[in-house]
Design a protein around this motif. Sequence first.
Motif, PDB file in Angstrom:
ATOM      1  N   ARG A  69       0.823  -1.193   0.000  1.00  0.00           N
ATOM      2  CA  ARG A  69       0.000   0.000   0.000  1.00  0.00           C
ATOM      3  C   ARG A  69       0.866   1.256   0.000  1.00  0.00           C
ATOM      4  N   CYS A 118     -11.321  -0.764   4.249  1.00  0.00           N
ATOM      5  CA  CYS A 118     -10.322  -0.369   3.239  1.00  0.00           C
ATOM      6  C   CYS A 118      -8.909  -0.769   3.645  1.00  0.00           C
ATOM      7  N   SER A 175     -13.715   4.676  11.105  1.00  0.00           N
ATOM      8  CA  SER A 175     -14.479   4.566   9.866  1.00  0.00           C
ATOM      9  C   SER A 175     -15.604   5.586   9.764  1.00  0.00           C
ATOM     10  N   TYR A 228      -7.721   5.278   1.369  1.00  0.00           N
ATOM     11  CA  TYR A 228      -8.691   4.797   0.398  1.00  0.00           C
ATOM     12  C   TYR A 228      -8.496   3.293   0.162  1.00  0.00           C
ATOM     13  N   PRO A 229      -9.475   2.642  -0.451  1.00  0.00           N
ATOM     14  CA  PRO A 229      -9.225   1.293  -0.943  1.00  0.00           C
ATOM     15  C   PRO A 229      -8.069   1.305  -1.947  1.00  0.00           C
ATOM     16  N   LEU A 239     -11.215  -3.009  -2.541  1.00  0.00           N
ATOM     17  CA  LEU A 239     -11.269  -3.399  -1.140  1.00  0.00           C
ATOM     18  C   LEU A 239     -10.408  -4.645  -0.914  1.00  0.00           C
ATOM     19  N   ASP A 250     -15.568   3.367  -4.176  1.00  0.00           N
ATOM     20  CA  ASP A 250     -14.778   2.343  -4.854  1.00  0.00           C
ATOM     21  C   ASP A 250     -15.602   1.729  -5.979  1.00  0.00           C
ATOM     22  N   LYS A 281      -9.252   8.664  -5.616  1.00  0.00           N
ATOM     23  CA  LYS A 281      -8.160   8.022  -4.873  1.00  0.00           C
ATOM     24  C   LYS A 281      -6.842   8.773  -5.015  1.00  0.00           C
TER      25      LYS A 281
END
Length: 473
Positions: free
Chosen positions: A4, A30, A122, A157-158, A209, A325, A364
């Motif tokens: 990530r 996420c 969240s 973000y995802p 996700l 997403d 994103k």
Amino acid sequence: MLKRKIEEVLLQWKKTAAHNPLVIKGLRQCGKTFIVQLFAKEHYKHVVYINFALDADMFTAFVGNKDVDTIVLNLSTLMPKASFVPGETCIIMDEIQDCPDARTSLKSFKLDGRFDVIATGSLLGVKGYGDKMKKKKNKKLGKNSIPVGYETIITMYPLDFEEFLWANGIRPEAIDAVRRCFQEEKPVPEGVHHAFKQLFYRYVVVGGLPAAINTFLKTNHMGQVAEVYKGIVDEYKDDMVKYADDDDKSRIRECFESIPAQLAKENKKFQYSVVKKGGRASQYAGSLQWLEDAGIIHRCYNTNQPELPLDGNADKDVFKVYPTDIGLLMAMLDPGTRADVLQGNLYGYKGAIFEGVMADFLHKKGQNLYYYHKDSGLELDFLIRQDGECVPCEVKSTTNKAKSLRTVLNHQEKYHITHALKFGDYNVGREGALLTLPSYMGFLLEFDGGEDMELSKLDIEGVNRMAEEMMKD
């Protein structure tokens, strides 16, 4: 393990001297908890993990206005195996929105400076969330105070498309080769072009996700991916029931469930009457805002003119709505839509899907979304800021012509547009002011750095001396 980009952000935060406690907000599921635990394990000798959603006993450690010593003493009693070593310990406060007093304590941790704190949540953006939690848990937890100035907030973000490529084994060198074609406006070699197209379609149907991507990589089975998203969407709907005001619960779900119908229209402007016959903004505006604050959806605003400043020209009452997403959008469409996309049978949802994935790319990257639509039929799917100019981006599912782009480019004296981008089933090519690009290249768009600039120093003393000389004359 999924790589990530936020890992680099976390590392830079840790390296920054006298850094604030870090608060990471973002859509549920996420990957916040996983990445924070992984980072802390790799960069600290001791990690103290607290999950307020799972362990209500932890609330008591933060009740009232306590100093860090008292909080640490309380936590040590509740967690006998935990180690609190100054300069070597990271305290993770997961689902911190469930314990408002823990959020307030971040100021104390900042001023104390002995421990690094990373908090995740969240539903941090939902107005009044902490107060509802207090009432729900029947706890007298004090005033819900956000420690403004004593915390650093970032949004996670995802996975974006580039992270999806990494997950599928595409090396950075291959991505750099495609990026070079984009920058030099050269066609991508056919073999690479075909592979990236296939990966793009897989990203559309799998989304970003982590649970869905891991399931896809493990099974390569769309049915199991669909089951993962069903569980995630059900969890979002549960949040709407648990944490929204009673009057809003059904309306939030109605807004959420109307999104496919909103995007299936030729004019994709969000209409409250589509949510429910006779629906009005006064009934549903707050419910839609709840979804946005929870990170589930984001808006794309219509502009009065296709020119900068985009936000200054935006009409806040006219907008489209996209799920955060692309995988969420796919999960909300008819069963079998994923198979249709992979087979090229797009039917009525093709506009919604391809606009949705471009919205995914832009959002994103931290971009606000804008479009341009006039009653005459002129519409530009997205407007972005590049090199100090407003640049339209048209999104096509096939190789259709973009009439609106041609119109604005042929009338620069009226629209002030000097060049434009068209994404679709193409390779790279240019036709005058119009650059055509394959759909998958949307993730390569770069944007102005905003205020990320260093100003030259002014000779203030020189100005003062000249002013003195002027006064003598």
